[in-house]
Each structure stands twice: as structure tokens, then as C-alpha cells.
Design an enzyme around this catalytic site. Structure first.
Site, mmCIF file in Angstrom:
data_model
loop_
_atom_site.group_PDB
_atom_site.id
_atom_site.type_symbol
_atom_site.label_atom_id
_atom_site.label_comp_id
_atom_site.label_asym_id
_atom_site.label_seq_id
_atom_site.Cartn_x
_atom_site.Cartn_y
_atom_site.Cartn_z
ATOM 1 N N HIS A 118 68.642 -21.387 35.287
ATOM 2 C CA HIS A 118 69.117 -20.979 36.647
ATOM 3 C C HIS A 118 69.840 -19.421 36.433
ATOM 4 C CE1 HIS A 118 73.963 -21.227 38.652
ATOM 5 N NE2 HIS A 118 72.388 -21.350 39.138
ATOM 6 N N SER A 119 69.756 -18.871 37.447
ATOM 7 C CA SER A 119 70.172 -18.028 37.775
ATOM 8 C C SER A 119 69.330 -16.566 36.982
ATOM 9 C CB SER A 119 71.631 -17.651 37.835
ATOM 10 O OG SER A 119 72.225 -16.826 38.842
ATOM 11 N N PHE A 120 70.282 -15.641 35.877
ATOM 12 C CA PHE A 120 69.623 -14.879 35.204
ATOM 13 C C PHE A 120 69.432 -15.807 34.732
ATOM 14 C CE2 PHE A 120 71.793 -11.686 37.914
ATOM 15 C CZ PHE A 120 70.574 -11.558 38.587
ATOM 16 N N PHE A 145 66.283 -16.055 38.628
ATOM 17 C CA PHE A 145 65.520 -14.917 39.012
ATOM 18 C C PHE A 145 64.248 -15.141 38.667
ATOM 19 C CE2 PHE A 145 64.180 -10.909 36.606
ATOM 20 C CZ PHE A 145 63.682 -10.065 38.020
#
Length: 284
Positions: A118-120, A145
Site C-alpha cells: 500500500h502507498s509507498f 507507488f
């Protein structure tokens, strides 16, 4: 999977229930001598990797749903975050987080892993896939990302090797020069709606600092990273404040990726756990 097959997961696709492990289905009357039937389904192994400022705790509701459906779910917390926030140091970086997740996969003898970031956390799972590619059956970026060889880190140096001004300005606010604090730079609606009082309170209580080195260290593509793995991008469609841009998901629209639109906020594992669990359960 080739192409850009597009799917939409809704609550109507929520997880189905299965019999408890080892449960025996009732045999027909007068057929006591017949072999009993045991309901089975493929048991998948998930490793769920949190994003910046979070911890393994953020996946609890999704993990419970997948486990209830008979799957194995690991939700490790990276060094310096969550319940391991006290372990942060100036040398904690992306390599540390990659090692954290690899160590859990190896210690747990996990194979054919569906690796979700999730996310970075997309940086972290790319590094894990690069090191343990033979164990990764599917790599999944949930509103995450996607690093590339051209952009292997979120924060990239300028042509002269210096850090960009926006990063230096932000770094001036980091605790001890390397501990990033969510609330110093973002509003809560970046993660969940402001009117979601329960989850707002949860995040204010749970979010920790995060090591800046996880954003600045380039991820390795020595063994191809995500490039040779079956891969999926899950795009959240209910995020209204600063929704993810092509800078995050750009490669996910290219050939070789599966693209899924899922109706959740950025932190859908908190706001829409049924939907997120159903989406993850649909992954091969």
C-alpha cells in the site's frame, strides 16, 4: 497477466463463507458406507505490506476476513513503524524494510505469495520481489507507488546530485532530521474522510513517524523487481482529496498489468474492509 483487463469490485462481491477446516459434509441417508465428502478450496498465502506511517495493524480487518475464508495472511510491521517505532535509527531505510519483509517470508516458509503493498509500500514490495522472486506468485500495488528503473525512489536527486528544494524544505521539519511525521505535511483526509470519526481517531492514535530513507534509497532491479512477476494495480476510486496520480500508478496502465478499479478511499482497508478483502480474494 497480459493486457489491461479492468474489473470493478463491489460489496456484492464480498467473501463467501467456507466450512471450517476439516468440516465433514452430511452424508445422505442410507449411505453410511459411502466415502464422506470434504469441502476444499485453494488456500492462498498473502503478505500485506503497509505504507508510510502505518504498521501491520492497518490490515487487521482485511486479514480477519481472508483468514475466515481459509487463507493464510501475514501482516508484518517494518522497522521504525507501528509497534516497532522505537527501533528507528538514522540508518533505517528502504533496504531495512525490504529485509524486514523478506525475513518474515523466509522464516514463515511462505511460498506462492500474493505480495500486496500500500502507498509507498510499493517500493518495499518491489525490493522483496527482486530478492525473493521465486517465492512471489503475484505482486499487487494497492493505491501504491510503482517504482521503475528510471525512477527507483520517490525522492530523486537533481542532476547535480543534490536533493530537490521541496524535499530539503520538508526535511527541515523532520524529527532528528530523518523521522517523518504525517500530520506535519498532510491532512487526515489524505487517508480517510474527515467525517469518519472512528477511523480519524484510530489514525491519530496509531500513526507513527517513518524513516525518510525509505523514500530516498533507490530500490534494486538487479533481478527485475516486479518486471517478471504477474502483477496487478488496484486503483481507489472514492479518494476525493489528492487522489493518486500517474506519478504513482503510471506503469500500471501498460501492457502486462491487470488493472482493477475498487470503490474505496486511500485507506480502504479501514473504511471498506469487506470490499478490499473481496478484491484481494479475487487475485490469483
Amino acid at each position: 497477466m497480459n493486457g489491461q483487463a479492468k474489473n470493478s469490485i463491489t460489496r456484492r462481491g464480498a467473501l463467501s463463507h467456507v466450512a471450517a477446516p476439516g468440516a465433514i459434509l452430511a452424508a445422505p441417508a442410507l449411505a453410511s458406507a459411502a466415502p464422506v465428502a470434504i469441502q476444499t478450496r485453494k488456500r492462498k498465502t498473502y503478505v500485506l505490506v503497509h505504507g508510510t506511517w502505518h504498521g501491520g495493524w492497518v490490515w487487521r480487518q482485511v486479514a480477519e476476513r481472508l483468514q475466515a475464508d481459509g487463507h493464510r495472511v501475514l501482516t508484518p510491521t517494518a522497522t521504525g513503524c507501528g509497534e516497532r517505532a522505537h527501533l528507528i535509527s538514522p540508518t533505517t531505510n528502504l533496504s531495512t524494510h525490504v529485509q524486514d519483509i523478506c525475513a518474515v517470508i523466509e522464516a514463515e516458509d511462505a511460498e506462492e505469495v500474493i505480495l500486496i503493498g500500500h502507498s509507498f509500500g510499493g517500493l518495499t514490495i518491489t525490493g522483496v520481489a527482486d530478492r525473493l522472486g521465486e517465492r512471489i506468485a503475484h505482486i499487487v500495488f494497492y493505491d501504491a507507488f510503482i517504482p521503475t528503473r528510471a525512477r527507483p525512489a520517490w525522492v530523486m536527486p537533481e542532476a547535480d546530485g543534490s536533493w530537490p528544494k521541496w524535499w530539503l524544505d520538508r526535511q527541515a521539519h523532520f524529527i532528528d532530521g530523518y523521522k517523518m511525521i504525517f500530520f506535519d505535511h498532510y491532512p487526515i483526509k489524505m487517508l480517510v474522510p474527515e467525517e469518519d470519526a472512528a477511523n480519524v481517531a484510530l489514525l491519530k492514535r496509531k500513526l507513527t513517524w517513518h524513516p525518510a530513507g525509505q523514500w530516498t534509497e533507490p530500490v534494486s532491479f538487479a533481478q527485475g523487481g516486479w518486471e517478471d512477476r504477474p502483477r496487478t494495480y488496484i486503483h481507489t476510486t472514492l479518494q476525493t482529496f489528492a487522489p493518486s496520480s500517474p506519478a504513482m500508478w503510471g506503469p500500471g496502465k501498460e501492457a502486462g498489468w491487470r488493472w482493477i478499479d475498487v470503490p474505496t478511499t486511500r485507506n480502504g482497508m479501514l473504511t471498506h474492509p469487506d470490499v478490499v478483502a473481496a478484491c484481494f480474494a479475487s487475485l490469483g
